[in-house]
Design an enzyme around this catalytic site. Sequence first.
Site, PDB file in Angstrom:
ATOM      1  CD  GLU A  17      -5.309  -4.429  -2.162  1.00 47.17           C
ATOM      2  OE1 GLU A  17      -5.926  -3.955  -1.200  1.00 47.17           O
ATOM      3  OE2 GLU A  17      -5.126  -5.638  -2.317  1.00 47.17           O
ATOM      4  NE  ARG A  30      -6.186 -10.142  -0.063  1.00 45.01           N
ATOM      5  CZ  ARG A  30      -6.097 -10.079  -1.393  1.00 45.01           C
ATOM      6  NH1 ARG A  30      -5.759 -11.144  -2.082  1.00 45.01           N
ATOM      7  NH2 ARG A  30      -6.325  -8.939  -2.023  1.00 45.01           N
ATOM      8  CE  LYS A  82      -2.748   0.172  -0.298  1.00 44.46           C
ATOM      9  NZ  LYS A  82      -1.944   0.517  -1.463  1.00 44.46           N
ATOM     10  CB  CYS A 107       1.540  -7.466  -3.158  1.00 47.68           C
ATOM     11  SG  CYS A 107       0.055  -7.600  -4.150  1.00 47.68           S
ATOM     12  CB  ALA A 136       8.455   5.199  10.718  1.00 44.72           C
ATOM     13  N   GLY A 137       6.150   2.983  10.264  1.00 45.54           N
ATOM     14  CA  GLY A 137       4.805   2.497  10.584  1.00 45.54           C
ATOM     15  C   GLY A 137       4.881   1.159  11.293  1.00 45.54           C
ATOM     16  CE  LYS A 140       4.241  -7.025  -8.529  1.00 49.18           C
ATOM     17  NZ  LYS A 140       2.901  -7.352  -8.882  1.00 49.18           N
ATOM     18  CB  VAL A 156      -4.186  -7.995 -10.991  1.00 56.46           C
ATOM     19  CG1 VAL A 156      -3.524  -7.820 -12.350  1.00 56.46           C
ATOM     20  CG2 VAL A 156      -3.240  -7.511  -9.891  1.00 56.46           C
TER      21      VAL A 156
HETATM   22  C1  UDX Z   1       2.324  -3.137  -3.574  1.00 59.65           C
HETATM   23  C2  UDX Z   1       3.217  -2.416  -4.590  1.00 59.65           C
HETATM   24  O1  UDX Z   1       3.353  -1.039  -4.205  1.00 59.65           O
HETATM   25  C3  UDX Z   1       2.632  -2.511  -6.005  1.00 59.65           C
HETATM   26  O2  UDX Z   1       3.529  -1.926  -6.945  1.00 59.65           O
HETATM   27  C4  UDX Z   1       2.417  -3.987  -6.342  1.00 59.65           C
HETATM   28  O3  UDX Z   1       1.833  -4.126  -7.637  1.00 59.65           O
HETATM   29  C5  UDX Z   1       1.552  -4.658  -5.298  1.00 59.65           C
HETATM   30  O4  UDX Z   1       2.158  -4.486  -3.993  1.00 59.65           O
HETATM   31  P1  UDX Z   1       0.047  -2.619  -2.292  1.00 59.65           P
HETATM   32  O5  UDX Z   1       0.027  -4.030  -1.813  1.00 59.65           O
HETATM   33  O6  UDX Z   1      -1.236  -2.003  -2.756  1.00 59.65           O
HETATM   34  O7  UDX Z   1       1.082  -2.449  -3.530  1.00 59.65           O
HETATM   35  O8  UDX Z   1       0.661  -1.788  -1.070  1.00 59.65           O
HETATM   36  P2  UDX Z   1       1.570  -0.488  -0.877  1.00 59.65           P
HETATM   37  O9  UDX Z   1       0.784   0.751  -1.035  1.00 59.65           O
HETATM   38  O10 UDX Z   1       2.824  -0.598  -1.668  1.00 59.65           O
HETATM   39  O11 UDX Z   1       1.935  -0.658   0.698  1.00 59.65           O
HETATM   40  C6  UDX Z   1       2.514  -1.883   1.159  1.00 59.65           C
HETATM   41  C7  UDX Z   1       2.716  -1.863   2.650  1.00 59.65           C
HETATM   42  O12 UDX Z   1       3.770  -0.971   3.004  1.00 59.65           O
HETATM   43  C8  UDX Z   1       1.506  -1.424   3.469  1.00 59.65           C
HETATM   44  O13 UDX Z   1       1.449  -2.216   4.640  1.00 59.65           O
HETATM   45  C9  UDX Z   1       1.830   0.028   3.821  1.00 59.65           C
HETATM   46  O14 UDX Z   1       1.173   0.498   4.966  1.00 59.65           O
HETATM   47  C10 UDX Z   1       3.326  -0.062   4.013  1.00 59.65           C
HETATM   48  N1  UDX Z   1       4.053   1.209   3.826  1.00 59.65           N
HETATM   49  C11 UDX Z   1       4.120   1.789   2.592  1.00 59.65           C
HETATM   50  C12 UDX Z   1       4.748   1.776   4.902  1.00 59.65           C
HETATM   51  O15 UDX Z   1       4.696   1.262   6.034  1.00 59.65           O
HETATM   52  N2  UDX Z   1       5.468   2.904   4.691  1.00 59.65           N
HETATM   53  C13 UDX Z   1       5.565   3.507   3.463  1.00 59.65           C
HETATM   54  O16 UDX Z   1       6.267   4.536   3.348  1.00 59.65           O
HETATM   55  C14 UDX Z   1       4.861   2.932   2.382  1.00 59.65           C
END
Ligand code: UDX
Length: 437
Positions: A151, A324, A317, A256, A248-249, A200, A12
Amino acid sequence: METVTVLGAGYVGLTTAACLAHLGHRVHAIDADAARVHRLQAGEIDLLEPGLPEMVRAHQQTGHLSFSTDPGSRIGGSDAVLLCLPTPARVDGSADLAAVRSWLPHLRRHLSPGRRIILKSTVPPGTQRQLVTVLDRPDIAMISNPEFLREGHAIHDWLNPDRIVIGADEPESTRYLSSLYTSLDAPVVETDPTSAELIKYAANTFLALKITYANTLAELCEHIGANITDVRTGIGHDPRIGNTYLDAGPGWGGPCLPKDVRALVSTGTRTTTDLGLLHALLETNAYHQRRIVTLVEQLLPRPLTGARVAVLGLAFKAATNDLRDSPALHIANLLAARRAHVTAYDPAIDASATPTAGQLTLTESATAAVAGADVVLVLTEWPEFAELPWHHLARDMRGDVVLDTRGKLDRTLLRGAGLHLRTLGEPFSEIAAARTA
Ligand code: UDX
């Protein structure tokens, strides 16, 4: 043009510093990690984040962005100091505020009267109020201004926010942030600091709830003969639900979401709030990770112990090299703990330089990971996995099944290669049919 200091040059902090320089401000970023600062001074950026290295280097050259470890010299001349410090989870799930607190003596000593502290770190509701008391500088405004970037999309999200949340006690704070973020076009939510902090946590927890709901529906679809892709589309057209965060995943993870859900639970535990929903959320997410191991076991024609499992993707992702709290890494380690031979490949992970817990063998290519595999398990949604030469890979495999937990592979292509594709949330009888044929 404002002169600002950013404390913390992690994800950040570095993005915030680069984007503020991009908006025309003079930015100095300070980090306690001397090795990181030396690399940044040399224009070396460790984070895999599209556009960030270029933006940092460009503004270093114009002199609008600089880095150091020394707080004293810069804080005194700053109009504002932005706190972008890590707040990792403690063992009990509560947020560790040590890094944020460690800077308070410097801020108390060096900040000139009338300046502002902008709290961008994710902190438990009520933290700003506590920090104000500890800081003991009534002439300094402390504004809660959480950051929502993802990210892999950090610069885009920072420069194109959905909303700007400003938690402050003084109306002047909103005017100041409006001038600092001068060209950002987003609705402004003005509130008190505690509500801003809760926004948040509440946002990230809601995203986690949506994903877990999709994972639960996906499992249900498998049992009743429905299709999660169609169900997702069908509910997503309802604007009250929306069509994002329903893929789904293998469970949600990363630096975060898990940390923030646990911290919200910890915050609620200190009150009499009924936290059943959030406890279920954490438990169900852990269950969906374990469920992938069960599916692998069911797909194998031999016991999991001793079986060869090729894992494609370890990052939490795609478009990041962040391990992490990665569900992919966790699942790979669960398989290894069951004494499967796990070979793993991730395009963003340097196999020779990455220590992993457990007994994983990291490879430098998908081909090397898949060779001899009884089953292939796709855990991260890297687009290039769909482009792999599946015909060649199939020839080197011992088995004939691919479990794609992200639903990104082409069924026709894999069938043409002689492989059975298992996805989440779709009825699957191919293997049983093939084995009894
Ligand atoms: C997240 C929030 O989106 C962001 O607003 C905040 O500031 C920080 O945390 P990030 O950690 O980059 O961002 O991840 P994000 O893209 O949101 O994905 C989070 C997790 O959810 C990942 O493991 C991703 O694979 C999973 N995911 C996301 C799913 O399994 N299915 C989805 O439809 C979306």
